[in-house]
Design a protein around this motif. Structure first.
Motif, PDB file in Angstrom:
ATOM      1  N   MET A 127      -3.331 -84.305 -41.844  1.00 47.22           N
ATOM      2  CA  MET A 127      -4.671 -83.745 -41.643  1.00 47.22           C
ATOM      3  C   MET A 127      -5.230 -83.187 -42.938  1.00 47.22           C
ATOM      4  N   ALA A 128      -4.355 -82.501 -43.674  1.00 46.98           N
ATOM      5  CA  ALA A 128      -4.794 -81.861 -44.914  1.00 46.98           C
ATOM      6  C   ALA A 128      -3.572 -81.716 -45.803  1.00 46.98           C
ATOM      7  N   ALA A 129      -3.797 -81.661 -47.099  1.00 43.38           N
ATOM      8  CA  ALA A 129      -2.693 -81.497 -48.044  1.00 43.38           C
ATOM      9  C   ALA A 129      -3.160 -80.614 -49.185  1.00 43.38           C
ATOM     10  N   CYS A 130      -2.188 -79.987 -49.839  1.00 42.73           N
ATOM     11  CA  CYS A 130      -2.522 -79.054 -50.915  1.00 42.73           C
ATOM     12  C   CYS A 130      -1.482 -79.173 -52.011  1.00 42.73           C
ATOM     13  N   VAL A 131      -1.950 -79.260 -53.263  1.00 45.52           N
ATOM     14  CA  VAL A 131      -1.057 -79.277 -54.424  1.00 45.52           C
ATOM     15  C   VAL A 131      -1.282 -77.988 -55.197  1.00 45.52           C
ATOM     16  N   VAL A 132      -0.202 -77.348 -55.643  1.00 54.41           N
ATOM     17  CA  VAL A 132      -0.359 -76.174 -56.505  1.00 54.41           C
ATOM     18  C   VAL A 132       0.478 -76.357 -57.759  1.00 54.41           C
ATOM     19  N   GLY A 133      -0.017 -75.779 -58.839  1.00 54.78           N
ATOM     20  CA  GLY A 133       0.786 -75.632 -60.054  1.00 54.78           C
ATOM     21  C   GLY A 133       1.150 -74.162 -60.132  1.00 54.78           C
ATOM     22  N   TYR A 134       2.443 -73.874 -60.084  1.00 52.56           N
ATOM     23  CA  TYR A 134       2.894 -72.500 -59.826  1.00 52.56           C
ATOM     24  C   TYR A 134       3.792 -71.999 -60.945  1.00 52.56           C
ATOM     25  N   LEU A 135       3.552 -70.757 -61.382  1.00 46.63           N
ATOM     26  CA  LEU A 135       4.409 -70.102 -62.371  1.00 46.63           C
ATOM     27  C   LEU A 135       5.266 -69.092 -61.634  1.00 46.63           C
ATOM     28  N   GLN A 136       6.562 -69.318 -61.600  1.00 45.74           N
ATOM     29  CA  GLN A 136       7.386 -68.497 -60.728  1.00 45.74           C
ATOM     30  C   GLN A 136       7.611 -67.104 -61.283  1.00 45.74           C
ATOM     31  N   SER A 137       7.814 -66.976 -62.598  1.00 42.70           N
ATOM     32  CA  SER A 137       8.168 -65.640 -63.084  1.00 42.70           C
ATOM     33  C   SER A 137       6.965 -64.713 -63.062  1.00 42.70           C
ATOM     34  N   ARG A 138       5.761 -65.270 -63.039  1.00 46.40           N
ATOM     35  CA  ARG A 138       4.577 -64.414 -62.943  1.00 46.40           C
ATOM     36  C   ARG A 138       3.973 -64.438 -61.548  1.00 46.40           C
ATOM     37  N   GLY A 170       9.405 -68.063 -69.945  1.00 46.94           N
ATOM     38  CA  GLY A 170       9.188 -67.260 -68.765  1.00 46.94           C
ATOM     39  C   GLY A 170      10.357 -66.355 -68.426  1.00 46.94           C
ATOM     40  N   GLN A 171      11.435 -66.467 -69.179  1.00 47.04           N
ATOM     41  CA  GLN A 171      12.595 -65.627 -68.878  1.00 47.04           C
ATOM     42  C   GLN A 171      12.383 -64.228 -69.450  1.00 47.04           C
ATOM     43  N   ASP A 172      12.742 -63.225 -68.652  1.00 50.60           N
ATOM     44  CA  ASP A 172      12.559 -61.837 -69.055  1.00 50.60           C
ATOM     45  C   ASP A 172      13.616 -61.469 -70.091  1.00 50.60           C
ATOM     46  N   LEU A 173      13.172 -60.912 -71.234  1.00 52.56           N
ATOM     47  CA  LEU A 173      14.119 -60.558 -72.286  1.00 52.56           C
ATOM     48  C   LEU A 173      14.288 -59.051 -72.409  1.00 52.56           C
ATOM     49  N   GLY A 224       9.346 -61.283 -81.500  1.00 52.78           N
ATOM     50  CA  GLY A 224       9.577 -62.129 -82.666  1.00 52.78           C
ATOM     51  C   GLY A 224       9.054 -63.520 -82.400  1.00 52.78           C
ATOM     52  N   ALA A 225       9.451 -64.473 -83.221  1.00 55.88           N
ATOM     53  CA  ALA A 225       8.977 -65.848 -83.060  1.00 55.88           C
ATOM     54  C   ALA A 225       9.478 -66.404 -81.741  1.00 55.88           C
ATOM     55  N   GLY A 226       8.599 -67.093 -81.030  1.00 55.94           N
ATOM     56  CA  GLY A 226       9.030 -67.743 -79.797  1.00 55.94           C
ATOM     57  C   GLY A 226       9.088 -66.823 -78.598  1.00 55.94           C
ATOM     58  N   THR A 227       8.552 -65.598 -78.725  1.00 55.29           N
ATOM     59  CA  THR A 227       8.530 -64.699 -77.565  1.00 55.29           C
ATOM     60  C   THR A 227       7.116 -64.158 -77.400  1.00 55.29           C
ATOM     61  N   HIS A 228       6.827 -63.618 -76.223  1.00 56.10           N
ATOM     62  CA  HIS A 228       5.514 -63.016 -76.027  1.00 56.10           C
ATOM     63  C   HIS A 228       5.671 -61.800 -75.111  1.00 56.10           C
ATOM     64  N   ILE A 229       4.616 -60.981 -75.135  1.00 53.71           N
ATOM     65  CA  ILE A 229       4.623 -59.746 -74.349  1.00 53.71           C
ATOM     66  C   ILE A 229       3.751 -59.942 -73.125  1.00 53.71           C
ATOM     67  N   TYR A 230       4.258 -59.526 -71.972  1.00 52.25           N
ATOM     68  CA  TYR A 230       3.446 -59.535 -70.756  1.00 52.25           C
ATOM     69  C   TYR A 230       3.722 -58.240 -70.036  1.00 52.25           C
ATOM     70  N   GLY A 231       2.694 -57.427 -69.860  1.00 50.88           N
ATOM     71  CA  GLY A 231       2.934 -56.106 -69.293  1.00 50.88           C
ATOM     72  C   GLY A 231       3.704 -55.283 -70.302  1.00 50.88           C
ATOM     73  N   HIS A 266       7.059 -55.929 -70.820  1.00 54.76           N
ATOM     74  CA  HIS A 266       8.310 -56.648 -71.021  1.00 54.76           C
ATOM     75  C   HIS A 266       8.105 -57.784 -71.994  1.00 54.76           C
ATOM     76  N   LEU A 267       9.219 -58.181 -72.582  1.00 54.59           N
ATOM     77  CA  LEU A 267       9.227 -59.291 -73.512  1.00 54.59           C
ATOM     78  C   LEU A 267       9.679 -60.543 -72.760  1.00 54.59           C
ATOM     79  N   PHE A 268       8.970 -61.652 -72.945  1.00 59.11           N
ATOM     80  CA  PHE A 268       9.343 -62.900 -72.278  1.00 59.11           C
ATOM     81  C   PHE A 268       9.516 -63.999 -73.316  1.00 59.11           C
ATOM     82  N   ALA A 269      10.300 -64.990 -72.975  1.00 60.29           N
ATOM     83  CA  ALA A 269      10.509 -66.115 -73.880  1.00 60.29           C
ATOM     84  C   ALA A 269       9.341 -67.090 -73.762  1.00 60.29           C
ATOM     85  N   SER A 270       8.991 -67.742 -74.877  1.00 54.88           N
ATOM     86  CA  SER A 270       7.917 -68.746 -74.865  1.00 54.88           C
ATOM     87  C   SER A 270       8.437 -70.162 -75.024  1.00 54.88           C
ATOM     88  N   ILE A 271       9.592 -70.310 -75.655  1.00 52.90           N
ATOM     89  CA  ILE A 271      10.146 -71.648 -75.845  1.00 52.90           C
ATOM     90  C   ILE A 271      11.581 -71.649 -75.348  1.00 52.90           C
TER      91      ILE A 271
END
Lengths: 337, 194
Positions: free
Chosen positions: A240-251, B10-13, B22-29, B31-36
């Motif tokens: 009936m309907a479908a949904c795709v999401v791109g999701y960032l889990q740690s945020r 996205g991993q919490d450091l 430092g290089a390859g990390t970023h700040i969110y809130g 906490h420090l998170f990895a970028s690569i």
């Protein structure tokens, strides 16, 4: 639809694959969903498959059911996507100064990918997929670390999800649901390739898809059941309907959402199930990316060890492209890698 | 080295209070998170310093993808005119550790060729087309090119070919001598061999 003047084109009405006479008692069985509504199909994902690109990934959902013997027409659906990332590379000369990375995503179905043959020129649905993918990736890439540069993400779909089930080679007509599973796969593959290229990302983005379906053909279910990872060939005519999401889990953020059809009162459940599907996919994505990076780190260590022992010549290595000859020509002394 | 575990984007450091970005990390809130994706390295300053240690992540293929201000680069001169020399950056690092997949355009302006007597320097007497040059990036520049400088002893022409097409070796800070052939000397801004 403009004609492709550079090639010898097939007849404009499209071509149909040959229909083979089936053995009378080998009736093609309609595929059904044997897994639970909240179970995802098994995925295959590997990075670093294209040595000449900055980053690359190959994503596949293998067919779930065995091919019936005696039939040449494939009964099961599978999805095969290959993604390459080229960048960060300098912008063209006349481009304006840009303090951020200019991301562009291109998706193309191979002509043999679907039941109905696709052309070589990108059509509207492929451009649409590219736009959705770009929206998803824009929320993930940290652009301000790459000024004056562009990055191109190129996806080729080698085997696309069919919209329905073609019984014994008949025309596949469907509601266009296959493209949603394809987008979910594209998001995951692009994410793996971007990380493989070493481009700064906020998180791993994973694509998840869910659908609301009518009551099952074999009864026993009511309207409006939400299933995740729908394979349209298993749910032919039922979605009936479908949904795709791109999701960032740690945020816990959704960067891209595409919903099609009428979900009625189930809109929130549909989105939640799609997010759940994305979380399941992310586990596979994290594993694949980690394996790829570990292989690269292992190779870099091997090369450092070889350089330390001053060996002549180049050993076996998985080229990541930047070591390719031709950029520093023979006048330069090449340090043994 | 690789005894560090591989972190994923996205991993919490940890909180910012215990480590700086430092290089390859970023700040969110907070906490420090990895970028690569890669192994995490901690650089700690000497004991008396109260500055928290820096967490950085290195890419397995090389530290940088693009040159930043202060990066040493190796390139080849493509064009000269009385005001500047255009060269294309082929590799990053003073020994060319990271070879770029695509060359980047860069410019050395006349006033950035040398440290002293910069109004008397001529571009034609410092670089020729085809010379391999070691420089340092001083600015991201405009949309066309990065800005680089060779105003240090160890920067300048590393390898050059004479007008007759023969190999040349450096003999002073401003001359190359042809090997074989006529043995002529040619003027360049020569990089000091360190």
């Amino acid at each position: 639809m403009q004609s492709d003047r550079r090639r010898l084109n097939p007849p404009p009405g499209g071509t149909a694959p040959p229909v083979f006479a089936t053995v009378p008692d080998a009736k093609p069985q309609r595929p059904t969903r044997t897994r639970k509504p909240d179970e995802h199909r098994k995925l295959f994902l590997r990075t670093g498959i294209v040595p000449s690109a900055s980053g690359s990934a190959y994503y596949e959902i293998p067919p779930q059911q065995q091919q019936q013997t005696g039939l040449l027409v494939p009964q099961r659906s599978s999805l095969k996507i290959t993604c390459t990332v080229h960048g960060p590379r300098p912008l063209p000369r006349n481009a304006a100064f840009s303090p951020n990375l200019l991301l562009s995503a291109h998706v193309k179905f191979a002509p043999f990918a679907t039941h109905n043959r696709r052309g070589y020129v990108r059509d509207a649905s492929e451009r649409d997929l590219g736009a959705h993918l770009e929206t998803a990736l824009r929320g993930v890439v940290i652009g301000e670390r790459f000024p004056k540069s562009g990055c191109e993400v190129v996806l080729t779909i080698l085997d696309g999800e069919e919209d329905g089930w073609g019984a014994g080679g008949t025309e596949v007509k469907g509601g266009g649901w296959g493209i949603m599973t394809v987008l979910a796969g594209c998001i995951t593959a692009a994410s793996a390739a971007l990380v493989d290229a070493g481009i700064d990302c906020v998180d791993l983005i994973s694509g998840g898809v869910a659908a609301v379906k009518y009551a099952g053909r074999h009864g026993g279910q009511e309207d409006g059941v939400v299933v995740l990872d729908p394979a349209p060939s298993e749910h032919d005519g039922e979605i009936m309907a479908a949904c795709v999401v791109g999701y960032l889990q740690s945020r816990d953020e959704v960067t891209e959402m595409w919903m099609k059809g009428d979900a009625g009162t189930q809109v929130q459940t549909l989105i939640d199930e799609a997010v759940k599907a994305a979380s399941l996919v992310r586990a596979v994505l994290a594993e694949a990316v980690k394996d790829g990076v570990q292989a690269k780190v292992g190779e870099a260590e091997d090369e450092a060890a070889m350089a330390g022992s001053a060996k002549e010549g180049k050993g076996k290595r998985r080229c990541s492209g930047i070591y390719e000859a031709g950029h520093l020509d023979d006048l330069l002394v090449r340090t043994p890698f | 080295m690789s005894s560090n575990t591989i972190t994923l984007p996205g991993q919490d450091l940890g909180p910012i209070s215990s480590n700086t970005v430092g290089a390859g990390t970023h700040i969110y809130g907070d906490h420090l998170f990895a970028s690569i994706a890669g192994p995490v390295h901690t650089t700690t300053l000497q004991a008396p310093s109260k500055v928290p240690s820096t967490l950085s992540i290195t890419r397995p293929t090389g530290a940088l993808l693009l040159p930043e201000v202060g990066t040493a680069v190796l390139g080849r001169v493509t064009r000269t005119n009385p005001r500047q020399a255009n060269f294309s950056i082929l590799a990053l690092g003073s020994t060319g550790d990271v070879v770029l997949a695509e060359p980047l355009p860069a410019i050395i302006r006349q006033q950035d060729i040398r440290l002293t007597e910069i109004d008397k320097v001529t571009v034609a007497g410092s670089f020729r087309v085809g010379d391999v040059v070691k420089g340092v990036v001083i600015s991201l520049g405009d949309e066309r090119a990065y800005f680089a400088s060779t105003a240090r002893d160890e920067l300048g022409v590393v390898m050059a070919v004479s007008e007759g097409g023969n190999r040349m070796v450096p003999i002073s800070w401003r001359e190359f001598e042809e090997v074989g052939g006529t043995g002529k000397k040619e003027a360049r801004k020569v990089a000091k061999v360190v």
